[in-house]
Design an enzyme around this catalytic site. Structure first.
Site, short mmCIF file in Angstrom:
data_model
loop_
_atom_site.label_atom_id
_atom_site.label_comp_id
_atom_site.label_asym_id
_atom_site.label_seq_id
_atom_site.Cartn_x
_atom_site.Cartn_y
_atom_site.Cartn_z
N HIS A 1 -30.83 -48.49 -24.39
CA HIS A 1 -30.14 -49.83 -23.98
C HIS A 1 -29.82 -49.87 -22.65
O HIS A 1 -28.78 -50.51 -22.11
CB HIS A 1 -28.64 -49.64 -24.77
CG HIS A 1 -28.79 -49.84 -26.33
ND1 HIS A 1 -28.62 -51.22 -26.60
CD2 HIS A 1 -28.87 -49.37 -27.42
CE1 HIS A 1 -28.85 -51.43 -27.96
NE2 HIS A 1 -28.91 -50.39 -28.55
N LYS B 1 -16.66 -59.68 -19.83
CA LYS B 1 -17.59 -58.57 -20.22
C LYS B 1 -16.86 -57.41 -19.67
O LYS B 1 -16.02 -57.24 -18.66
CB LYS B 1 -19.08 -58.60 -19.87
CG LYS B 1 -19.17 -59.06 -18.49
CD LYS B 1 -20.67 -59.21 -18.09
CE LYS B 1 -21.17 -60.41 -18.84
NZ LYS B 1 -22.36 -60.44 -19.09
N ARG B 2 -17.55 -56.09 -19.96
CA ARG B 2 -17.07 -54.71 -19.35
C ARG B 2 -16.96 -55.04 -17.79
O ARG B 2 -17.95 -55.59 -17.41
CB ARG B 2 -17.98 -53.47 -19.93
CG ARG B 2 -17.58 -52.36 -19.32
CD ARG B 2 -18.48 -51.32 -20.18
NE ARG B 2 -19.85 -51.49 -20.43
CZ ARG B 2 -20.72 -50.94 -19.65
NH1 ARG B 2 -20.26 -50.29 -18.76
NH2 ARG B 2 -21.81 -51.42 -19.87
N LYS C 1 -22.63 -55.84 -13.06
CA LYS C 1 -22.15 -57.29 -13.91
C LYS C 1 -21.62 -57.99 -12.76
O LYS C 1 -21.39 -59.32 -13.13
CB LYS C 1 -21.32 -56.80 -14.93
CG LYS C 1 -21.97 -56.03 -16.00
CD LYS C 1 -21.05 -55.85 -17.28
CE LYS C 1 -21.57 -55.02 -18.17
NZ LYS C 1 -22.70 -55.55 -19.11
N THR D 1 -25.58 -59.58 -25.09
CA THR D 1 -25.29 -60.30 -26.07
C THR D 1 -24.33 -61.44 -26.24
O THR D 1 -23.99 -62.36 -26.81
CB THR D 1 -24.69 -59.52 -27.47
OG1 THR D 1 -23.68 -58.61 -27.15
CG2 THR D 1 -25.89 -58.52 -27.97
N LYS E 1 -23.75 -65.40 -27.47
CA LYS E 1 -22.66 -66.04 -28.23
C LYS E 1 -22.25 -67.29 -27.54
O LYS E 1 -21.77 -68.37 -28.09
CB LYS E 1 -21.50 -64.94 -28.13
CG LYS E 1 -21.69 -63.68 -29.21
CD LYS E 1 -20.80 -62.53 -28.77
CE LYS E 1 -21.38 -61.37 -29.23
NZ LYS E 1 -20.71 -60.10 -28.68
#
Length: 828
Positions: free
Chosen positions: A372, A563-564, A569, A671, A675
């Site tokens: 992952h 998100k985290r 990110k 993911t 969504k």
């Protein structure tokens, strides 16, 4: 192997106790209130009423669960065991009602008892047993396996305390204990009679058995009990209920009277303390885990429990141990359970007396491994001395596996000792480490990435040596998410609109939403789409006001990044964009621009200082922007505290723009991007992870692309990237950075954000500055198109219509056909 197909519809399983008429449900709720919860209808709180409703629903699941188990036994199926350190399931009630087709009868029953089902659903404590994507993916996969009829058990840890609860105080993240079990968990069933024992530490002893064969006995220094808690996971109208089995650690002896009597009061409960600590708390992602004994103890604990449980079930079915691999397919969800390779060898060789070659044949045909991450630092490795102190027998087994494996490597790559060193399970440099990803690759018959780009980068970079040795092992299975929770449950308004136009077949075949493509050209449907979207945004607007005290305009563009919190990110790149717009408006207050509401959400690991500073920056910018009269009706910035599955169910449906802006080549898949798009949000993103496949699916013209590619990122860094030169040459970027540096957003404290700014100016490892202008230009295009609401609606409808590939049902079909070699079943 038979292709996977949906199980045939079954006759509803019920008797008088589990009937599903409104009257039967009312009677069951009242009975459960009285006999299980211990209160009456008149005195019950909403929390107690929720428990009664949950027990009522669980009773109706149990009939399906027992029928499923009986059917698996009768058909002698091969079972998928999904081993994951995280299962972020989200609230169960609404999802179970949908999958059982019980929502309307329960709603009516609850209403006739004087309660509101929406209020009751809000009482459910969310089991925060995961950090984000990894655990949420596992939950989606369990839903799809049950829906498709894939025989499966999910194995993990029943953490007493889940991912921390997040509060924002003075702009900073504050972590609070997440005691999700405060009111109990009505969905789970404890099975102490199926407990197993797990050892730690101690020593090994060699001996020769009666046949003259050398054997090894492990004598642990301490032993804990693993007690399973089962939660049935019901599929969408399939009649199938699979099992999520989470393990709690307990002491084999809770109290030592001899120590107590001698005055050693702490020693009297020392064993209990050690044992219970193992399943006490979930480790947050991004914490430095190297050297943390508890993390290794946790990983070994649930993996050993799971393997012992499988062997027990295998032998109880009357099978021989040497057929284990024929009946069990074990998926390692990342490296956390990869110690299972050594543990299965130990169980087969030491406990069941198989010779090494046969045990290895079984082991290497049982495991498959999902990687992952593309971040080398996220590939777990354990200091060898620490590993030896906790799992001495397993280190011996790993050394033997490694010696045999490296012999094979040398046969294929004679003289390439550098390659041998890289591929060794034991890193022999310096302190010496056990490399868990290497162990997983060696012990698995399949290795998969989770998006097309991710898998290619695994082959080319992260796991290149293993790919060159075993190219046949490597396969891609792009992630997916369940449309049941992420559309039907979380977005009932849009789901109802879709169903009115195309029927409800999309709930178990998301490709059926392609029928919406033609409606994208229908002006009346676009108008209806916008009305529904506005209603969804109003729902989130009300939540934002209640949770944060900030009033936002539901007619503004909802620009969302949830998100985290992590530097790769790039939440701080979004902040740079906000400030660019802010200074444009300050210079030209009458500038024509569609109002935007910027929504952030996510948690930073408690020990990740830079991520926590990014949260502070977001909130500091919000404090200034939201109170500036020049812009406050056109820009709003909101950080949503304590982001979790429940909040995600409110946020994803309401988004207009989905921010997927990670540095290309850093995000394995994602993911959240799926969504958002599934709910009709348009994506602005880099060519990273599954963004590439989403863009191909929805159409390049319906995706806002910016930034460097993964190859360009590598090339830029290799050529000697100089972020300060970009800062000096771009006046808009310089204005933004200088404003932060001056203390304009930190009450004149020029040092507060200094660590973040120094990193950006001097190294910028995630290339914010390199992508800045491309991002700003792309956002200007977003603004232009959003002003044409007809065009925006057309693009949104096409996004939702073309997301069929990203259902977790498709992912599970691919795993089942290409990795696990299992077929769907129908109930007997």
């Amino acid at each position: 192997m038979e292709k996977l197909a949906f199980p045939a519809p079954i006759v509803q399983i019920e008797d008088d106790r589990t009937a599903t008429s409104v009257e039967a449900l009312k009677r069951a709720i009242l009975d459960n209130l009285y006999y299980i919860v211990g209160t009456t209808q008149a005195n019950a709180s909403n929390q107690e009423f929720f428990a009664a409703v949950a027990y009522t629903v669980r009773d109706r699941i149990l009939a399906r669960w027992f029928a499923t188990l009986a059917c698996y036994k009768q058909q002698d199926v091969r079972v998928v065991c999904y081993l994951s350190a995280e299962f972020l399931m989200g609230p169960h009630l609404a999802n179970n009602l949908l999958n059982l087709d019980l929502e309307e009868p329960i709603r009516q029953a609850v209403a006739e008892l004087g309660r509101d089902l929406g209020v009751i659903e809000e009482q459910e404590s969310e089991p925060g047993l995961g950090n984000g994507g990894l655990g949420r993916l596992a939950a989606c996969y369990l839903d799809s396996m049950a829906t498709l009829g894939v025989p499966a058990i999910g194995y993990g840890i029943r953490y007493e305390f889940g991912i921390f609860s997040q509060q924002i105080r003075d702009g900073w993240q504050v972590e609070l204990t997440d005691y999700w079990l405060r009111y109990g968990n009505p969905w789970e069933i404890r099975h102490p009679h199926e407990a197993v024992e797990v050892g730690y530490g101690g020593r090994t002893e060699g001996w020769t058995d009666s046949t003259g064969r050398y054997r090894v006995r492990w004598v642990p220094a301490s032993v804990v009990r693993g007690v399973p808690y089962n939660t049935p996971i019901v599929g969408y109208r399939s009649g199938i209920a699979n099992d999520l089995r989470l393990w709690r650690s307990e002491s084999t002896e809770s109290f030592y009277f001899d120590r107590f009597n001698s005055g050693d009061y702490q020693g009297a409960v020392a064993g209990k303390t050690f044992a219970e600590n193992i399943s006490k708390v979930l480790y947050p992602n991004d914490e430095e885990i190297q050297g943390k004994e508890l993390r290794l103890q946790q990983q070994y604990f649930f993996t050993s429990c799971a393997l012992q449980d499988m062997i027990r079930l295998h032998l109880r079915a009357g099978r021989q141990i040497d057929t284990f691999h024929e009946k069990w397919a074990i998926q390692l969800n990342d490296t956390h359970p990869s110690i299972g390779v050594a543990e299965l060898m130990r169980l087969l060789v030491d406990e069941h007396g198989l010779d090494w070659e046969k045990a290895w044949e079984i082991t290497s045909n049982t495991f498959s491994y999902t990687n992952h991450t593309l971040l080398p630092e996220a590939l777990e490795r354990w200091p060898r001395p620490m590993f030896a102190s906790i799992l001495p027998r397993h280190l011996e087994i790993i050394n033997e596996i490694n010696a045999r494996f490296l012999s094979e490597v040398r046969k294929h790559f004679d003289g390439d000792e550098a390659r041998v060193s890289r591929m060794s399970i034991i890193d022999e440099h310096g302190e010496k480490f056990v490399r868990m990803a290497n162990l997983a690759c060696v012990g698995s018959y399949r290795v998969n990435g989770v998006a097309a780009l991710h898998t290619e980068l695994l082959k080319k970079e992260v796991l290149r040596d293993f790919y060159e040795l075993w190219p046949e092992k490597f396969i891609n299975v792009t992630n997916g998410v369940t449309p049941r929770r992420w559309l039907a449950v979380s977005n009932p308004e849009q789901s109802a609109l879709m169903t009115r136009r195309v029927g409800n077949g999309w709930l178990n075949n998301l490709d059926e939403l392609k029928q919406l493509e033609g409606l994208a050209e229908d002006a009346a449907f676009r108008a209806e789409w916008r009305r529904v979207q506005h209603d969804v945004k109003v729902r989130l607007t009300n939540y934002i006001l209640e949770a944060t005290g900030i009033s936002v305009d539901p007619s503004s563009m909802f620009d969302v990044l949830v998100k985290r919190i992590h530097e790769y990110k790039r939440q701080h790149l979004k902040v740079l964009h906000i400030l660019t717009l802010y200074f444009r408006l300050k210079r030209k207050p009458n500038l024509e621009m569609a109002p935007r509401t910027f929504l952030f959400g996510g948690k930073a690991a408690p020990g990740y200082a830079m991520a926590k500073l990014i949260i502070k920056l977001i909130n500091s910018v919000a404090e200034v922007v939201n109170t500036d009269p020049d812009v406050k009706h056109r820009l709003k910035v909101v950080f949503l505290p304590d982001y979790d599955v429940s909040l995600g169910q409110k946020v994803y449906p309401a988004a207009d723009l989905s921010e997927q802006i990670s540095t290309a080549g850093k995000e394995a898949s994602g993911t959240g991007n799926m969504k958002f798009a599934m709910n009709g949000a348009l994506t602005i993103g880099t060519l990273d992870g599954a963004n590439i496949e989403i863009r191909d699916a929805v159409g390049h013209e319906n995706f806002f692309l910016f930034g460097l590619t993964a190859d360009q990122v590598q090339s830029t860094l290799a050529q000697g990237y100089r972020p300060r030169a970009i800062y000096e040459s771009n006046p808009f970027l310089r204005e933004v950075i200088d404003s932060i540096s001056s203390g304009q957003f930190s009450h004149r404290d020029q040092n507060l954000f200094r660590p973040l700014l120094d990193q950006l100016l001097n190294s910028d490892p995630y290339l914010l500055f390199a992508d800045y202008q491309s991002y700003i230009d792309c956002q200007d295009r977003v603004t232009e198109i959003y002003r044409d609401q007809e065009q925006w609606s057309r693009m949104a409808i096409l996004n939702a219509a073309r997301m069929g590939k990203f259902s977790s049902d498709r992912s599970i079909r691919e795993y089942s056909e290409n990795i696990w070699r299992v077929a769907a079943i129908t109930l007997c």
